[in-house]
Every structure is written in structure tokens, then in C-alpha cells.
Enzyme design. Structure first.
Site, PDB file in Angstrom:
ATOM      1  N   ASP A  92     -23.422  70.174 -32.762  1.00  0.00           N
ATOM      2  CA  ASP A  92     -23.428  69.227 -33.875  1.00  0.00           C
ATOM      3  C   ASP A  92     -24.802  68.580 -33.996  1.00  0.00           C
ATOM      4  O   ASP A  92     -25.611  68.606 -33.057  1.00  0.00           O
ATOM      5  CB  ASP A  92     -22.356  68.162 -33.699  1.00  0.00           C
ATOM      6  CG  ASP A  92     -22.607  67.271 -32.494  1.00  0.00           C
ATOM      7  OD1 ASP A  92     -22.744  67.813 -31.384  1.00  0.00           O
ATOM      8  OD2 ASP A  92     -22.684  66.033 -32.643  1.00  0.00           O
ATOM      9  N   GLU A 157     -21.434  65.449 -30.000  1.00  0.00           N
ATOM     10  CA  GLU A 157     -22.252  64.628 -29.113  1.00  0.00           C
ATOM     11  C   GLU A 157     -22.907  63.483 -29.865  1.00  0.00           C
ATOM     12  O   GLU A 157     -23.062  62.387 -29.329  1.00  0.00           O
ATOM     13  CB  GLU A 157     -23.315  65.492 -28.427  1.00  0.00           C
ATOM     14  CG  GLU A 157     -24.074  64.786 -27.313  1.00  0.00           C
ATOM     15  CD  GLU A 157     -25.260  63.943 -27.782  1.00  0.00           C
ATOM     16  OE1 GLU A 157     -25.703  63.059 -27.026  1.00  0.00           O
ATOM     17  OE2 GLU A 157     -25.741  64.181 -28.914  1.00  0.00           O
TER      18      GLU A 157
END
Length: 461
Positions: A92, A157
Site C-alpha cells: 500500500d 502499513e
């Protein structure tokens, strides 16, 4: 594998690794609220595809509550005498922000004119370059490295990682002898770097209400208590005249590792010409091994819509960064106690403690660190330096708690000038190449050293 052979193997893989990095970086995999979930699924599926193509047979999808899917991959050790290394990365990315500040569309990977070659895109450094570096290491060995591998590639994250807390609840999954958390990189391009410290973080909200509602500043100003003045006077007590944090009990140590030059830091921070930096002592103390308090939000009337009135209410949100080894609650409470003790103009403040995240300081004397230093030296041709980072990565503690006997190494393909979280983020292909070399050299040397220390036999032919 000799280093010359290893480098030749990696060089032969680079075109494919670059193509796969461009594929991954073209996916707008943003896990923040308000963004579509489909790109997260696409990025997850591409990571699985790439791992299968690299020869990984055991791959699981981890669907944890309220988060994007994570990839868990496992390669068993080649023999009973080999160690297991856990690899971490995330697919991500941060939102692109103001796209008008980008030199090219943020999700169109675009070559740059950097020496050694570069690519620009959101998330291409943080952290998709490191996902590809892990993949490159596996390709070097045809999916059969000389160590056992456990790999976690997560998908959230940047916005509330579940791996801050989840790993200790499933320790068998994360059991390993060493781990490489690749969510950062070198201090500067061409300078091999191991990050050994992470500052902790905490948030505190301070507010004050003095009047029922605004009152005419001409008729009441001078006697009616101005909430904004009260708040500003309290905030001014957080630092001394040099700009050093003045809150008692926040730990600050000298920093003896590598660090930025002042000119590098000024350029990275975008400090305007002629302005001094705040604080005293070395930059390492101010950025890594000492505290920092930043006012990250302020609720008060805007200048554009200001009325001639005494302000009845004001509020500020503070971000505290603290020494890697200081207890998070203790650090936050020191700031809360300091603010609650203030009585600007005799007025009490309302102080609300917020979330905390622990710091981390790695032990650097073990065999994995020795192998990593040797591997980085071979890859870059110079000795690796130790640095810390002022940013916080709470998942490091989560993983370390799940495998308390494992050595924790933090290195990767990013560099301090890559513009992570900022417009025009870029990765240097030369740094990616050297990171793949270093990771492959690391697992090779670590496996050899591990067998030598344990007396375990190697794999039989």
C-alpha cells in the site's frame, strides 16, 4: 556464490525487476478511507503472481479485521541446519496529495534523469521497491535460497497497520532467527545504511475555554481572558530559547552514528535561505536520539474570517517524538504533566492524552548484523553506517515481540532523498540493484555463519 557471480546474476535480472516494479507502482493501492478497495486487491494479487513466478509454492492470503489483505509466503529451510529469515514489506502507498505538484502523473511510473537511473511514482520507493528487492533475492536463487524464508507483504502499513499488534498473537507464524524489515533505506544514495533506532510517537490535545462566546475586542479586550493567548503562552513553554524541548523527563542522548550534513538536511527539509535551524547539539540528537514536539494542528479563528473579538476557545494537537528506549506512556505522561502544571494568566488547561507508539533500538552485535554489514559492504563497496530515524514504525515492535530471539535488521532500496510521502517520489535503480545484491549476499553469509556456529551439517547433494 561468489560476489562477482552474484552481481552478474542480479544484473541479468534487473530488466525484469524494473518491469515488475513499474507494474506494481502503476496500481493506486491506497488503503486510506475514501479510496476504492479494488486497487488493493489488484496489488495483492500481483504480489502473489510475482512470488509464484519466483518459485514460491506456499502462499497464503491473510484477511485480518478491518484491513487490506496481506500476503504470507513460506519457503522451508533447505536442510535442518539452515536458519529462517523473515522478510517484511508493504504494497500500500500514501495518497498522492496535490497532483499539480507532480512532474508526471503519480501512478504512471516515469523515468528520471538521476545518475544510475530512476523511476518516479507514488509508492515506488515506499515501499514497492523493497517488495521487488525481496522478489529479486528469491529470483537469484531460483526460489530456493540457502535459508528458510517467511515473508509478509501487507496492504495497510500507511494507515493503521494490524502488524503493530497482531504478530504476538500468532508467534509460530512469525518464528525466525533474523528478520529484514525493508521499509526504509540508505541515508543518501550510494551510502549503505543499517537503521538501528526508531523514535517513538505520542499525541496530546490541549485546549482552553475562557468565555461563553466571542466578545468585542474593543470593549472587553485587555481584561476578558483570550483563550488563544492562553494557549499560545502554554505552547511557548515547551521549548527553550534555543528551540530545545524543555519538558522535564524526556530522554536525550548523544548520537554517535552516521547522519546528515547540515546542508543536506536544509535541502531535504526545504528550509528557507537565511533561516537558522532550531535546537542545539548534533542533528542526530535533535532528529533521532532526543525528543521533538510539533504543533500539528490548531483550532482558532482563521485570519481570513477573523472578527474583532476576544477568542473564547482554542485547541492544539501536539505530536511528540521520543527516544527509542523511553517508555511510550512515560514519555506522553511527561508532556501531559508539564502542560497540566501550566497556568497561563492563572487559567487551567484541559489536556487529553492520545495514542502512543513505541520506539525501537536494535541490538547490533549478533551474527545476522555481522553478515548484513559484510553484505552491504560487498554490494556498495564501502562500510555500512548506522543511523536512526525520527519516524516511527510500530510494527517493528510487533514483529520483534512475536520472535523475541530474532535479530532485527532494517535496510532497503529507498534513500534519504527519495521524497517518500511527498510529491515526485522516486527510486534509484542503482539502489534497487545493490539492495538485491545485498539481500542475496546476506542470506548466503548468514546461512554459512549459522551452520558454523551451530555445527549443523549443510544440505546433502
Amino acid at each position: 556464490m561468489e560476489i562477482g557471480t552474484l552481481e552478474g546474476t542480479v544484473d541479468g535480472l534487473m530488466d525484469g525487476l524494473r518491469a515488475d516494479l513499474e507494474r506494481l507502482a502503476a496500481i493506486p493501492s491506497i488503503a486510506f478511507p475514501g479510496f476504492p478497495p479494488e486497487p488493493l486487491e489488484q496489488a495483492h494479487d500481483l504480489v502473489v503472481e510475482l512470488l509464484r513466478g519466483a518459485g514460491v509454492e506456499h502462499i497464503e492470503r491473510l484477511d485480518l479485521p478491518d484491513t487490506a489483505p496481506a500476503v504470507y509466503a513460506y519457503i522451508p529451510p533447505p536442510d535442518p541446519g539452515a536458519p529462517t529469515v523473515l522478510l517484511y514489506g508493504h504494497y500500500d502507498v500514501q495518497p498522492p496529495g496535490d497532483e499539480s505538484s507532480w512532474l508526471s502523473p503519480p501512478f504512471v511510473p516515469t523515468p528520471t534523469d538521476d545518475p544510475g537511473g530512476g523511476l518516479r511514482a507514488r509508492g515506488i520507493a515506499d515501499d514497492k521497491s523493497n517488495v521487488i528487492a525481496h522478489l529479486g533475492m528469491l529470483r537469484v536463487f531460483g526460489g530456493r535460497p540457502p535459508v528458510g524464508i517467511k515473508m509478509i507483504i501487507e496492504g495497510q502499513e500507511e494507515y493503521g497497520s494490524p502488524f503493530d499488534d497482531y504478530p504476538p498473537t500468532d508467534p509460530e507464524r512469525f518464528a525466525c532467527d533474523a528478520m529484514v524489515i525493508a521499509d526504509l533505506g540508505n541515508l543518501r544514495p550510494g551510502t549503505p545504511t543499517l537503521t538501528t533506532g526508531l523514535r517513538g510517537a505520542a499525541e496530546v490535545v490541549v485546549e482552553v475555554r475562557t468565555l461563553e462566546e466571542p466578545r468585542h475586542s474593543g470593549e472587553f479586550g485587555g481584561a476578558a481572558p483570550d483563550a488563544l493567548l492562553v494557549l499560545l503562552r502554554a505552547l511557548a513553554t515547551l521549548h527553550d530559547d534555543k528551540g530545545d524541548v524543555a519538558v522535564p523527563g524526556l530522554r536525550r542522548d548523544e548520537w554517535s552514528g552516521a547522519g546528515y550534513t547540515e546542508d543536506e538536511f536544509r535541502s531535504l527539509a526545504g528550509v528557507q535561505d537565511g533561516l537558522p535551524l532550531i535546537g542545539s547539539g548534533g542533528l542526530g540528537e535533535r532528529l533521532w536520539s532526543g525528543p521533538a514536539i510539533t504543533v500539528i494542528g490548531l483550532d482558532a479563528p482563521s485570519v481570513e474570517h477573523a472578527a474583532s473579538a476576544v477568542v473564547p476557545y482554542a485547541r492544539a494537537k501536539l505530536n511528540l517524538r521520543f527516544h527509542p528506549l523511553q517508555d511510550p506512556k512515560d514519555a506522553r505522561d511527561k508532556l501531559v504533566e508539564h502542560l497540566r502544571a501550566q497556568r497561563p494568566f492563572g487559567i487551567e488547561l484541559t489536556v487529553t492524552p492520545g495514542d502512543t507508539g513505541p520506539g525501537y533500538e536494535a541490538a547490533t552485535g549478533g551474527p545476522a548484523y555481522e553478515a548484513a554489514r559484510s553484505a552491504l559492504r560487498k554490494a556498495w563497496g564501502k562500510e555500512a553506517g548506522y543511523v536512526a530515524t525520527g519516524g516511527s514504525i510500530p510494527l517493528v515492535n510487533g514483529l520483534a515481540q512475536a520472535a523475541p530471539g530474532a535479530e532485527v535488521l532494517l535496510f532497503g532500496a529507498q534513500d534519504g532523498m527519495c521524497n517518500l510521502h511527498a510529491p515526485n517520489e522516486r527510486v534509484l535503480l542503482s539502489e534497487l540493484r545493490n539492495t538485491v545484491v545485498a539481500m542475496a549476499a546476506f542470506v548466503t553469509e548468514y546461512a554459512e555463519d549459522f551452520r558454523g556456529r551451530t555445527g549443523a551439517p549443510g544440505a546433502t547433494s
